[in-house]
Design an enzyme around this catalytic site. Structure first.
Site, PDB file in Angstrom:
ATOM      1  N   ASP A  79      -5.801   2.017  -3.427  1.00  0.00           N
ATOM      2  CA  ASP A  79      -7.056   1.711  -2.749  1.00  0.00           C
ATOM      3  C   ASP A  79      -7.582   2.932  -1.997  1.00  0.00           C
ATOM      4  O   ASP A  79      -8.645   2.878  -1.382  1.00  0.00           O
ATOM      5  CB  ASP A  79      -6.911   0.514  -1.801  1.00  0.00           C
ATOM      6  CG  ASP A  79      -5.960   0.766  -0.640  1.00  0.00           C
ATOM      7  OD1 ASP A  79      -5.237   1.783  -0.656  1.00  0.00           O
ATOM      8  OD2 ASP A  79      -5.939  -0.078   0.286  1.00  0.00           O
ATOM      9  N   ASP A 134      -0.982   1.256  -4.082  1.00  0.00           N
ATOM     10  CA  ASP A 134      -1.886   0.253  -4.644  1.00  0.00           C
ATOM     11  C   ASP A 134      -3.251   0.829  -4.989  1.00  0.00           C
ATOM     12  O   ASP A 134      -4.170   0.100  -5.366  1.00  0.00           O
ATOM     13  CB  ASP A 134      -2.038  -0.945  -3.695  1.00  0.00           C
ATOM     14  CG  ASP A 134      -2.811  -0.607  -2.428  1.00  0.00           C
ATOM     15  OD1 ASP A 134      -2.830   0.583  -2.040  1.00  0.00           O
ATOM     16  OD2 ASP A 134      -3.394  -1.522  -1.824  1.00  0.00           O
ATOM     17  N   SER A 174       0.815  -1.209   0.000  1.00  0.00           N
ATOM     18  CA  SER A 174       0.000   0.000   0.000  1.00  0.00           C
ATOM     19  C   SER A 174       0.860   1.275   0.000  1.00  0.00           C
ATOM     20  O   SER A 174       1.608   1.528  -0.936  1.00  0.00           O
ATOM     21  CB  SER A 174      -0.952  -0.031   1.191  1.00  0.00           C
ATOM     22  OG  SER A 174      -1.922   0.962   1.121  1.00  0.00           O
ATOM     23  N   ASP A 195      -2.234   6.319  -3.418  1.00  0.00           N
ATOM     24  CA  ASP A 195      -1.117   5.624  -2.802  1.00  0.00           C
ATOM     25  C   ASP A 195      -0.681   4.501  -3.740  1.00  0.00           C
ATOM     26  O   ASP A 195      -1.230   4.335  -4.833  1.00  0.00           O
ATOM     27  CB  ASP A 195      -1.497   5.090  -1.422  1.00  0.00           C
ATOM     28  CG  ASP A 195      -2.661   4.113  -1.462  1.00  0.00           C
ATOM     29  OD1 ASP A 195      -3.467   4.194  -2.407  1.00  0.00           O
ATOM     30  OD2 ASP A 195      -2.784   3.274  -0.551  1.00  0.00           O
TER      31      ASP A 195
END
Length: 456
Positions: free
Chosen positions: A254, A252, A95, A250
């Site tokens: 999400d 990833d 992440s 960020d």
């Protein structure tokens, strides 16, 4: 040894803490506990290929099929699990963490993160040595624990157009509402992460002009002084490009943070306020309720109260937000950090979908971004972390309890006090909100001093 799973999967420095052996066992566990068909996705970290190979090998050793989606945002894997009717998903990403870290998180057959009890079973499986460990402790007659022969193992299959499926899902969610982004200029910071392959394409298909930075990657630059955790590059791009709104993800993707042309940071509280109000006006806000955490700004709860929207607050962590949403059938929940869950569209936090729905709400309102977020006013908030020897007994301390009560009485309806123990460090977090920054700082410092004196 601590618990293997943290609040968001298994994380650590790749190849030293998060090893190939551990990734292999997690792959075995995915196929063993969830089913044979597992979608695998990853972000842009250098260690992604290595851990993908190990996790895939684990899935195949258990007789499963590794469905390789390649580099794709975490929510893309959750979506593909549903679209492909797979048995589960495995994401290789840390992440917002630095490049040397990596992580593995698992999704069930519906694209939801696994409950604690399943993670505990998987941890016990891994600790005992995975399938190989089961063979060693089994009797000769126990065929169920035997390793598969070479002509019975699984295979790896690339998922054709994985990112295309994800992009199209976001685009169609906006088109279905009868709006597009024509005439909108978006500045985008992809954070050298997975969104480099998805967000700009989605915005452009919806008619927006997109000026993008950090959409290249070499595996060692993800999240480094960029993206949703460092908005300075995006603010500079906004000033240079004259864009109407800035979007930052960020690693990833999400989560999402946004920025106005003046550099004002639009965090998750503002995004949720705009979305909840828009959803209520369209008649799609389940239970007329928005879910957030105890860390949400007081301005958010007051704005929602004014608009006739109930706010349910959970413990800090998107898993607790999601648990409440699923238990009560709510449709929106989020965190101040920009992690927003819109269950009408995806089963986990989705930075691209959140940005698309936020911008669709703004376009539909006929307002500018600044005008749209004026639905809420952010109360000044002061957070002080107090390092202590032991943070497990603070709630039993009568001196601290009295100091909290005194602050709450002084602030009245115009402020809020939240004191909690960190779940990962020996810290007590003291947070105070007030009508003025001065009051917030004064009460936070006073409380922090009491905590420090009482516990150190």
């Amino acid at each position: 040894m601590g618990r293997l799973f943290g609040t968001d999967g298994v994380r650590g420095v790749a190849n030293t803490e998060l090893t190939n052996k551990l990734a292999y066992r997690l792959g075995q566990a995915a196929a063993t506990f969830m089913g044979p068909n597992i979608v695998i996705g990853k972000d842009t970290r250098l260690s992604g290929d290595m851990l993908e190979a190990a996790a895939s090998a684990g899935i195949m050793s258990a007789g499963g099929t590794a469905l390789l989606a390649g580099i794709i945002p975490t929510p893309g894997v959750a979506l593909l699990v549903n679209k492909l009717h797979a048995d589960g998903g495995l994401v290789i990403s840390a992440s917002h963490n630095p490049p040397e870290y990596n992580g593995i998180k698992l999704f069930d057959a519906h694209g939801f993160k696994l409950p604690d009890e399943v993670e505990d079973e998987i941890e016990a499986f891994i600790t005992s040595g995975g399938l190989e460990g089961a063979v060693q402790v089994s009797s000769e007659e126990d065929n169920a624990a035997s390793m598969l022969p070479g002509d019975a193992v699984g295979v790896a299959v690339p998922v054709e157009e994985a990112t295309e499926i994800y992009i199209n899902h976001a685009v169609e969610s906006v088109r279905a509402q009868g709006v597009d982004f024509s005439g909108l200029h978006i500045a985008l910071d992809a954070g050298h992460g997975a969104s480099a392959l998805t967000s700009a394409a989605a915005f452009e298909r919806l008619g927006a002009k997109v000026t993008v930075i950090n959409d290249d990657f070499d595996g060692t630059d993800i999240n480094v002084q960029c993206g949703s955790t460092c908005l300075d590059p995006l603010k500079a791009l906004m000033a240079e490009s004259g864009a109407d709104v800035g979007v930052a993800h960020d690693g990833d993707a999400d989560r999402v943070m946004l920025v106005t042309p003046t550099g004002f940071e639009i965090d998750g509280d503002f995004v949720e306020a705009v979305l909840a109000l828009d959803m209520k006006q369209r008649g799609v806000l389940a239970g007329s309720t928005a879910v957030s955490t105890v860390m949400c700004n007081l301005g958010f709860t007051k704005a929602m109260e004014r608009e006739g929207i109930k706010v349910v607050q959970t413990k800090v962590g998107d898993r607790y937000v999601l648990e409440e949403m699923r238990a009560q059938g709510y449709s929106i929940g989020g965190e101040q950090s920009g992690h927003m869950i819109l269950l009408d569209y995806n089963s986990t936090g989705d930075g691209l979908m959140t940005a698309c729905q936020f911008l669709a709400a703004v376009v539909r309102s006929g307002k500018t971004v600044e005008e749209a977020i004026s639905v809420m006013e952010r109360f000044p908030q002061e957070l002080i972390n107090v390092r202590v020897a032991d943070n497990s007994t603070w709630a039993e301390n009568t001196v601290i309890a009295q100091a909290i009560k005194d602050a709450e009485v002084a602030l009245g309806e115009t402020g809020r006090v939240l004191v909690r123990a960190s779940g990962t460090e020996p810290l007590i977090r003291v947070m105070v909100e007030a009508a003025s920054a001065e009051d917030a700082l004064t009460h936070a410092q006073t409380l922090a001093a009491v905590v420090e004196q009482a516990l150190t």
